[in-house]
Design a protein around this motif. Structure first.
Motif, PDB file in Angstrom:
ATOM      1  N   GLY A  26       0.814  -1.210   0.000  1.00 14.64           N
ATOM      2  CA  GLY A  26       0.000   0.000   0.000  1.00 14.64           C
ATOM      3  C   GLY A  26       0.844   1.256   0.000  1.00 14.64           C
ATOM      4  O   GLY A  26       0.542   2.226  -0.709  1.00 14.64           O
ATOM      5  N   CYS A  29       2.375   1.680  -3.494  1.00 13.20           N
ATOM      6  CA  CYS A  29       1.361   2.153  -4.440  1.00 13.20           C
ATOM      7  C   CYS A  29       1.051   3.626  -4.218  1.00 13.20           C
ATOM      8  O   CYS A  29       0.955   4.399  -5.176  1.00 13.20           O
ATOM      9  N   GLN A  30       0.925   4.007  -2.961  1.00 15.20           N
ATOM     10  CA  GLN A  30       0.636   5.406  -2.645  1.00 15.20           C
ATOM     11  C   GLN A  30       1.773   6.310  -3.128  1.00 15.20           C
ATOM     12  O   GLN A  30       1.542   7.360  -3.721  1.00 15.20           O
ATOM     13  N   GLY A  33       1.537   6.770  -6.695  1.00 19.26           N
ATOM     14  CA  GLY A  33       0.302   7.398  -7.147  1.00 19.26           C
ATOM     15  C   GLY A  33      -0.637   6.459  -7.885  1.00 19.26           C
ATOM     16  O   GLY A  33      -1.415   6.881  -8.733  1.00 19.26           O
ATOM     17  N   VAL A  34      -0.558   5.180  -7.544  1.00 18.37           N
ATOM     18  CA  VAL A  34      -1.383   4.162  -8.199  1.00 18.37           C
ATOM     19  C   VAL A  34      -2.292   3.524  -7.153  1.00 18.37           C
ATOM     20  O   VAL A  34      -1.800   3.074  -6.111  1.00 18.37           O
ATOM     21  N   PRO A  35      -3.591   3.466  -7.402  1.00 22.54           N
ATOM     22  CA  PRO A  35      -4.465   2.774  -6.452  1.00 22.54           C
ATOM     23  C   PRO A  35      -4.053   1.300  -6.321  1.00 22.54           C
ATOM     24  O   PRO A  35      -3.703   0.645  -7.317  1.00 22.54           O
ATOM     25  N   ARG A  36      -4.082   0.817  -5.104  1.00 24.69           N
ATOM     26  CA  ARG A  36      -3.656  -0.563  -4.842  1.00 24.69           C
ATOM     27  C   ARG A  36      -4.455  -1.562  -5.669  1.00 24.69           C
ATOM     28  O   ARG A  36      -3.897  -2.493  -6.249  1.00 24.69           O
ATOM     29  N   ALA A  37      -5.766  -1.367  -5.765  1.00 25.79           N
ATOM     30  CA  ALA A  37      -6.607  -2.297  -6.532  1.00 25.79           C
ATOM     31  C   ALA A  37      -6.206  -2.315  -8.002  1.00 25.79           C
ATOM     32  O   ALA A  37      -6.173  -3.374  -8.640  1.00 25.79           O
ATOM     33  N   ARG A  38      -5.897  -1.134  -8.554  1.00 25.47           N
ATOM     34  CA  ARG A  38      -5.489  -1.078  -9.964  1.00 25.47           C
ATOM     35  C   ARG A  38      -4.170  -1.804 -10.165  1.00 25.47           C
ATOM     36  O   ARG A  38      -3.976  -2.525 -11.147  1.00 25.47           O
ATOM     37  N   LYS A  39      -3.222  -1.624  -9.250  1.00 25.59           N
ATOM     38  CA  LYS A  39      -1.931  -2.293  -9.375  1.00 25.59           C
ATOM     39  C   LYS A  39      -2.097  -3.804  -9.287  1.00 25.59           C
ATOM     40  O   LYS A  39      -1.480  -4.552 -10.055  1.00 25.59           O
ATOM     41  N   ARG A  71     -13.633   4.280 -15.136  1.00 25.09           N
ATOM     42  CA  ARG A  71     -12.797   5.400 -14.672  1.00 25.09           C
ATOM     43  C   ARG A  71     -13.058   6.653 -15.501  1.00 25.09           C
ATOM     44  O   ARG A  71     -13.087   7.764 -14.967  1.00 25.09           O
TER      45      ARG A  71
END
Length: 78
Positions: A26, A29-30, A33-39, A71
């Motif tokens: 997490g 990802c933060q 700048g990428v949402p965890r779910a998207r990654k 999105r």
């Protein structure tokens, strides 16, 4: 447990993972700048491209398109 509710387009998935690894992922990802779910989806999509059948790759391609459209709609509504 089943319900009479229609299935969600993106239902919450539950799986076990060591908390320290989950928190570190997490943070990464933060920072990126990428949402965890998207990654997670992207990592799974990459795996499916390498190891999946044509049918499995097609399922991921359709899901990817669906998420991109979703999105785009969210950005337009914002």
């Amino acid at each position: 447990m089943t319900t009479n509710d229609p299935p969600a387009e993106t239902p919450i998935q539950r799986f076990r993972m060591p908390l320290d690894a989950w928190l570190a992922f997490g943070t990464i990802c933060q920072r990126e700048g990428v949402p965890r779910a998207r990654k997670l989806f992207d990592l799974m999509w990459t795996y499916a491209k390498r190891h999946g059948t044509d049918e499995e790759r097609a399922a991921f391609a359709a899901a990817d398109q669906h998420l991109r459209q979703r999105r785009t709609r969210k950005r337009a509504d914002a």
